[in-house]
Design a protein around this motif. Structure first.
Motif, PDB file in Angstrom:
ATOM      1  N   LEU A   1      51.544  67.622  33.327  1.00 13.19           N
ATOM      2  CA  LEU A   1      51.968  66.310  33.823  1.00 13.19           C
ATOM      3  C   LEU A   1      51.464  65.160  32.960  1.00 13.19           C
ATOM      4  N   ARG A   2      50.577  65.421  32.019  1.00 16.56           N
ATOM      5  CA  ARG A   2      49.955  64.347  31.240  1.00 16.56           C
ATOM      6  C   ARG A   2      50.970  63.488  30.509  1.00 16.56           C
ATOM      7  N   ASP A   3      51.848  64.157  29.775  1.00 16.34           N
ATOM      8  CA  ASP A   3      52.820  63.439  28.955  1.00 16.34           C
ATOM      9  C   ASP A   3      54.212  63.954  29.298  1.00 16.34           C
ATOM     10  N   PRO A   4      54.919  63.271  30.228  1.00 16.98           N
ATOM     11  CA  PRO A   4      56.235  63.760  30.652  1.00 16.98           C
ATOM     12  C   PRO A   4      57.223  63.895  29.500  1.00 16.98           C
ATOM     13  N   ARG A   5      57.131  62.987  28.512  1.00 16.80           N
ATOM     14  CA  ARG A   5      58.066  63.066  27.393  1.00 16.80           C
ATOM     15  C   ARG A   5      57.841  64.341  26.591  1.00 16.80           C
ATOM     16  N   ARG A   6      56.582  64.641  26.331  1.00 17.55           N
ATOM     17  CA  ARG A   6      56.276  65.854  25.566  1.00 17.55           C
ATOM     18  C   ARG A   6      56.680  67.088  26.354  1.00 17.55           C
ATOM     19  N   THR A   7      56.366  67.114  27.631  1.00 15.94           N
ATOM     20  CA  THR A   7      56.731  68.260  28.456  1.00 15.94           C
ATOM     21  C   THR A   7      58.243  68.463  28.474  1.00 15.94           C
ATOM     22  N   ALA A   8      58.976  67.344  28.640  1.00 17.57           N
ATOM     23  CA  ALA A   8      60.439  67.441  28.667  1.00 17.57           C
ATOM     24  C   ALA A   8      60.985  67.901  27.329  1.00 17.57           C
ATOM     25  N   ALA A   9      60.413  67.379  26.231  1.00 15.28           N
ATOM     26  CA  ALA A   9      60.881  67.793  24.907  1.00 15.28           C
ATOM     27  C   ALA A   9      60.612  69.273  24.667  1.00 15.28           C
ATOM     28  N   THR A  10      59.444  69.737  25.133  1.00 16.82           N
ATOM     29  CA  THR A  10      59.122  71.158  24.983  1.00 16.82           C
ATOM     30  C   THR A  10      60.070  72.014  25.804  1.00 16.82           C
ATOM     31  N   ALA A  11      60.332  71.584  27.039  1.00 11.04           N
ATOM     32  CA  ALA A  11      61.204  72.361  27.923  1.00 11.04           C
ATOM     33  C   ALA A  11      62.676  72.232  27.554  1.00 11.04           C
ATOM     34  N   SER A  12      63.044  71.133  26.858  1.00 11.96           N
ATOM     35  CA  SER A  12      64.463  70.888  26.567  1.00 11.96           C
ATOM     36  C   SER A  12      65.078  72.003  25.738  1.00 11.96           C
ATOM     37  N   ALA A  13      64.303  72.538  24.788  1.00  7.73           N
ATOM     38  CA  ALA A  13      64.841  73.617  23.967  1.00  7.73           C
ATOM     39  C   ALA A  13      65.218  74.811  24.839  1.00  7.73           C
ATOM     40  N   LEU A  14      64.327  75.131  25.802  1.00  8.32           N
ATOM     41  CA  LEU A  14      64.620  76.240  26.715  1.00  8.32           C
ATOM     42  C   LEU A  14      65.752  75.867  27.666  1.00  8.32           C
ATOM     43  N   THR A  15      65.776  74.596  28.084  1.00  6.70           N
ATOM     44  CA  THR A  15      66.831  74.126  28.990  1.00  6.70           C
ATOM     45  C   THR A  15      68.206  74.317  28.367  1.00  6.70           C
ATOM     46  N   ILE A  16      68.355  73.955  27.104  1.00 12.52           N
ATOM     47  CA  ILE A  16      69.661  74.055  26.444  1.00 12.52           C
ATOM     48  C   ILE A  16      70.113  75.510  26.375  1.00 12.52           C
ATOM     49  N   GLY A  17      69.211  76.379  25.910  1.00 19.20           N
ATOM     50  CA  GLY A  17      69.579  77.788  25.788  1.00 19.20           C
ATOM     51  C   GLY A  17      69.971  78.408  27.114  1.00 19.20           C
ATOM     52  N   LEU A  18      69.158  78.181  28.159  1.00 20.32           N
ATOM     53  CA  LEU A  18      69.447  78.791  29.458  1.00 20.32           C
ATOM     54  C   LEU A  18      70.637  78.122  30.144  1.00 20.32           C
ATOM     55  N   ALA A  19      70.868  76.833  29.894  1.00 16.80           N
ATOM     56  CA  ALA A  19      72.051  76.182  30.457  1.00 16.80           C
ATOM     57  C   ALA A  19      73.320  76.815  29.906  1.00 16.80           C
ATOM     58  N   LEU A  20      73.334  77.073  28.610  1.00 15.19           N
ATOM     59  CA  LEU A  20      74.505  77.717  28.014  1.00 15.19           C
ATOM     60  C   LEU A  20      74.680  79.130  28.547  1.00 15.19           C
ATOM     61  N   ILE A  21      73.573  79.868  28.672  1.00 15.48           N
ATOM     62  CA  ILE A  21      73.658  81.230  29.205  1.00 15.48           C
ATOM     63  C   ILE A  21      74.171  81.214  30.636  1.00 15.48           C
ATOM     64  N   ALA A  22      73.656  80.280  31.452  1.00 11.14           N
ATOM     65  CA  ALA A  22      74.088  80.211  32.852  1.00 11.14           C
ATOM     66  C   ALA A  22      75.561  79.823  32.953  1.00 11.14           C
ATOM     67  N   ALA A  23      75.987  78.829  32.169  1.00 13.85           N
ATOM     68  CA  ALA A  23      77.387  78.398  32.222  1.00 13.85           C
ATOM     69  C   ALA A  23      78.318  79.523  31.792  1.00 13.85           C
ATOM     70  N   VAL A  24      77.976  80.210  30.696  1.00 15.28           N
ATOM     71  CA  VAL A  24      78.806  81.322  30.224  1.00 15.28           C
ATOM     72  C   VAL A  24      78.833  82.443  31.260  1.00 15.28           C
ATOM     73  N   SER A  25      77.671  82.710  31.880  1.00 11.44           N
ATOM     74  CA  SER A  25      77.620  83.777  32.885  1.00 11.44           C
ATOM     75  C   SER A  25      78.510  83.467  34.070  1.00 11.44           C
ATOM     76  N   VAL A  26      78.493  82.223  34.534  1.00  8.64           N
ATOM     77  CA  VAL A  26      79.354  81.838  35.659  1.00  8.64           C
ATOM     78  C   VAL A  26      80.826  81.985  35.272  1.00  8.64           C
ATOM     79  N   LEU A  27      81.182  81.500  34.082  1.00  7.50           N
ATOM     80  CA  LEU A  27      82.580  81.572  33.653  1.00  7.50           C
ATOM     81  C   LEU A  27      83.045  83.012  33.494  1.00  7.50           C
ATOM     82  N   VAL A  28      82.218  83.834  32.846  1.00  8.23           N
ATOM     83  CA  VAL A  28      82.640  85.216  32.595  1.00  8.23           C
ATOM     84  C   VAL A  28      82.671  86.009  33.902  1.00  8.23           C
ATOM     85  N   GLN A  29      81.683  85.785  34.782  1.00  6.21           N
ATOM     86  CA  GLN A  29      81.702  86.475  36.075  1.00  6.21           C
ATOM     87  C   GLN A  29      82.928  86.061  36.892  1.00  6.21           C
ATOM     88  N   SER A  30      83.267  84.773  36.831  1.00  6.28           N
ATOM     89  CA  SER A  30      84.464  84.294  37.527  1.00  6.28           C
ATOM     90  C   SER A  30      85.718  84.913  36.920  1.00  6.28           C
TER      91      SER A  30
END
Length: 857
Positions: free
Chosen positions: A497-526
């Motif tokens: 919680l110390r530096d929200p910008r740093r935490t968000a920047a660190t998590a953003s890389a993982l967010t992008i990858g998993l967002a794409l995986i989740a979106a593709v999974s929903v589309l392909v499952q559908s």
């Protein structure tokens, strides 16, 4: 700048690794594509070697890649006329057809396509070169390519079963040969027959040729020979140069290779984009940790431009080194891609050959790696230049900047994205899909921009077991939390919680990858659920008979044999008719119109089912899209070049999303076959009641190249194709997640360096090494879970929006299916990534010398 690179080499290492990962995939894709291009170029050069002119019947248009196009045969007298043309040294009539070697277990051996030819030992006009044994001379003798013989386990002298279009026959294997010199030669399956026997075995029109190949006299060019030969040809027969023939064959393959390159480069760009967050985070942390150093440089006379250039210089050094290593790693990536794609496409090796490193791979590696690194480091460099000299006198860290601007900007982007998506869902057609796509992208950007403001509440919620034991009076919950996280857990959560910008920047890389995986999974499952529903509702046949591959012919004789089985009501050959309408090539089902309408349950809305000659029956959706009505006349042309005016005789109710296997156009076979008598059969649809599978398989035993599928198998094949696509996409997206894991390692490692003095104080106050390692692990897990929750949530929303848009756009994806199990695995994997990413930074922190750490400034 140089001293900065040396001084911070450990801190810059993982940023360099992120550059290497992104560049390696880009370089690997370009190397892979260039190698495939070169392999196919050599293969097509092989095909054209010695062939200066090809004589064939006129064709109004060329078949597409993978289509079993029929060719009208060239009459035998044409060969005699061609041989008399001045400038012709040699001319040979080519006899070819389907022939597949059957192994000892009754399976088809070798690769697609399986081709039969008449043996011709002339190296100027024929690819096969005998390597052992003797060429076939008797009607019961054959020669087979080395690769297919090895796959089937046959040797010279063995009796070999060969599947022909008319059924199976047994031959004696007299010789083995190689086909050309290119890497593609191992992918060809060829059987050669005695010249006198080949026309009878391979052709439906004995005494004719598929084409005539011509070799020129010395000094005669291809164009000169083509003109001379063309003058001697009868109407309906044409001459083309060997180069033109090669280009025609290469064009559809080239289009596919371009599509593969674009597909792979898209994932490389995603990996590089994710890596840019790591680079940005690294330089932002380096700048914030060097405030006093940079301020001191300003105090002794360094200008803002000099400070900016020094930081950007360090970034360019990281980019250059990372680009170089990435280019080298790209060679291994290219070989790996060939292997992986070969496994996914059926376990066969691609015709790869020796790796080719094109100049485009070198240029792209250095351009992308260096430019992305410089771009990501630009904002931290500007921030460093704004460091005032007085900061050299300050103690402690800088005051965190407010997040109000981020929250407002992100909220605005989310509002705009939601409005665009809503407008797209309310609209229709391509414009609606475009609006939905723009809205989804804007929503995604809004989430990333607002993520620092979201990090605090989200981390408190996700890290509740770590925080709940800190300040409240003693309760059972507090006791449980204390046992779960303890002091180390609370400190790890608060570090996140110390530096929200740093935490968000660190998590953003993982967010992008998993967002794409989740979106593709929903589309392909559908997509999979929609196809399953469509097949349940739309499969009109009890069984389907198809070739074992797209290029394997299905014969009318097989339909006749199945129709004679007791209990079979109908065995309907579904032929593909191809013709030109209004300038574009169209496909239709050729058969008895009334029978096809009844079989596919297509009620006639207007007109008559009695379509004859050039009459067409078309689906309502096609007619509406083209403004066709009953009686509409359309100028067109058949495959043989005959121009006709086609007339719409009837319009039937079609539902592509409900009955995807039903044709959109129907033409009468009795009229069409005059222009294309050898039109290929795609499949045979079998209506049967109380018929056992064994009886149908017995009827098909003369054709081992055909497959019998019931409804369950048809559905399983469709599901398998979708699952293969999902595995391929997810496998490529995993690269971005691995790059994101490097980002977490990098951030934690830099955080340990930043907190050296703090860690020393904690150790001096009694924190054990085990507790310190746990603290860092908890911080990594909380950050990873934040990135996973944000990414999976965003991806599911984007997937739902895109699915609804496709459903509204009649894209055949009417069922929404969310793969909860796969998404839960993604979240759990993110926690594991956090634990794994913390291993090295935690170990490094635990090994710090306490006294030296306390003395660190």
């Amino acid at each position: 700048m140089l001293r900065g690179l040396v001084a911070h080499r450990a801190r810059l290492l993982l940023s360099g690794v992120a550059v290497v990962a992104g560049v390696a995939f880009i370089a690997g894709t370009l190397i892979f594509s260039a190698t495939l291009d070169r392999s196919f170029d050599r293969a097509f050069d092989d095909l054209g070697r010695g062939t200066d002119v090809i004589v064939r019947t006129d064709r109004a248009f060329e078949p597409g890649l993978g289509e079993r196009a029929s060719e009208r045969p060239v009459p035998a007298p044409v060969l005699a006329a061609v041989r008399k043309v001045p400038g012709v040294e040699k001319a040979h009539g080519v006899v070819t057809g389907f022939a597949a070697v059957v192994d000892r277990h009754g399976r088809i051996a070798g690769s697609e396509p399986q081709t039969g030819v008449a043996w011709d030992g002339d190296p100027d006009l024929s690819l096969p070169r005998l390597t052992s044994g003797a060429p076939p001379t008797a009607p019961d003798e054959i020669a087979v390519d080395v690769t297919t013989a090895k796959d089937a386990g046959y040797r010279v002298g063995d009796r070999v079963t060969v599947a022909l279009a008319a059924g199976t026959r047994t031959f004696r294997l007299t010789g083995l040969f190689e086909v050309g010199d290119s890497a593609l030669s191992d992918q060809l399956s060829m059987t050669a027959f005695a010249p006198d026997a080949a026309p009878r075995l391979l052709s439906d029109h004995p005494g004719t040729y598929a084409r005539i190949v011509v070799h020129a006299d010395d000094g005669v060019t291809q164009e000169q020979l083509k003109d001379a030969v063309a003058a001697a040809l009868p109407p309906g027969v044409e001459a083309i140069t060997g180069e033109q023939a090669v280009d025609e064959q290469a064009e559809p393959v080239s289009d596919v290779l371009k599509a593969i390159r674009t597909f792979l480069l898209m994932f490389a760009v995603i990996a590089m984009f994710v890596g840019s967050f790591i680079i940005f985070n690294t330089f932002a942390m380096l700048v914030s940790g060097r405030v006093r150093e940079l301020a001191l440089l300003r105090a002794v006379g360094a200008s803002r431009a000099q400070v900016t250039r020094s930081v950007l210089g360090e970034a360019s050094g990281v980019g250059l080194v990372g680009s170089t290593l990435g280019l080298l790693a790209g060679v291994g990536v290219a070989a790996g891609l060939a292997r992986v794609l070969g496994v996914l496409l059926g376990g066969e090796d691609l015709p790869f050959g020796t790796l080719v490193v094109p100049s485009s791979a070198v240029i792209a590696s250095y351009a992308v790696g260096t430019l992305v690194t410089l771009t990501a480091a630009f904002v931290p460099a500007r921030r460093a230049a704004r460091t005032p000299p007085v900061a050299a006198l300050r103690e402690g860290t800088a005051t965190p900047r407010p997040l109000r601007g981020r929250l407002l900007s992100g909220g605005g982007a989310l509002a705009v994205g939601g409005a665009l998506a809503g407008a797209g869902l309310a609209g229709s057609g391509n414009s609606g899909l475009t609006l939905v796509g723009a809205g989804a992208m804007t929503l995604f950007i809004g989430v990333v921009v607002a993520s620092p403001a979201l990090s605090g509440p989200a981390i408190r919620l996700l890290g509740w077991p770590l925080f709940c034991g800190g300040t409240t009076p003693h309760t059972p919950w507090k006791s449980l939390c204390a046992r779960f996280g303890g002091t180390a857990g609370r400190m790890g959560g608060r570090n996140a919680l110390r530096d929200p910008r740093r935490t968000a920047a660190t998590a953003s890389a993982l967010t992008i990858g998993l967002a794409l995986i989740a979106a593709v999974s929903v589309l392909v499952q559908s997509m999979a659920s929609s196809v399953d529903r469509q097949l349940d509702a739309g499969l009109t046949a009890d069984y389907q008979i198809t070739g074992r591959s797209q290029l394997t012919p299905v014969t009318a004789e097989a339909a006749g044999a199945v129709a004679k089985v007791d209990g079979v009501r109908a065995a309907i050959p579904i032929r593909t008719a191809r013709f030109r309408l209004d300038g574009s090539v169209e496909s239709a089902a050729a058969g008895t119109p009334g029978e096809l309408l009844g079989h596919f349950r297509l009620p006639l809305q207007q007109g008559t089912p009695s379509a004859h000659g050039d009459d067409l029956l078309v689906g309502h959706s096609v007619a509406a899209a083209r403004s066709w009505k009953v009686g509409t006349a359309i100028a067109g042309q058949y495959q043989d070049g005959t121009k006709r005016t086609f007339r719409i005789a009837g319009i039937f109710a079609d539902h592509p999303s409900v009955t995807p296997s039903a044709p959109s156009m129907i033409i009468d076979w009795a009229g069409y076959r005059a222009h294309d008598p050898d039109a290929p059969i795609d499949r045979i649809e079998v209506d049967a009641t109380g018929v056992g599978r064994a009886a149908l398989e017995k009827a098909l035993s003369p054709w081992p190249n055909l497959e019998l599928k019931d409804r369950a198998q048809v559905k399983a094949d469709a599901a398998g194709s979708i699952d293969l696509f999902l595995k391929l996409v997810l496998g490529l997206l995993v690269l971005s997640v691995l790059v994101a894991a490097l980002g977490i390692v990098n951030t934690l490692a830099l955080a340990v360096t930043e907190r050296t003095r703090e860690i020393g104080m904690l150790r001096a106050l009694g924190m054990q090494r085990r507790q310190l390692r746990r603290m860092i692990r908890y911080e990594a897990v909380v950050v990873s879970l934040f990135g996973a929750a944000l990414g999976v949530g965003t991806g599911v929303v984007l997937g739902i929006v895109l699915q609804r848009a496709m459903a509204a756009g009649d894209g055949g994806m009417e069922v929404l299916a969310i793969p909860y199990g796969r998404l839960a695995v993604c979240v759990a994997a993110a926690a594991v990534i956090g634990v794994a990413a913390a291993v090295w930074p935690a170990h490094r922190a635990a090994r710090l010398n306490v006294l030296r750490a306390i003395a660190t400034e």
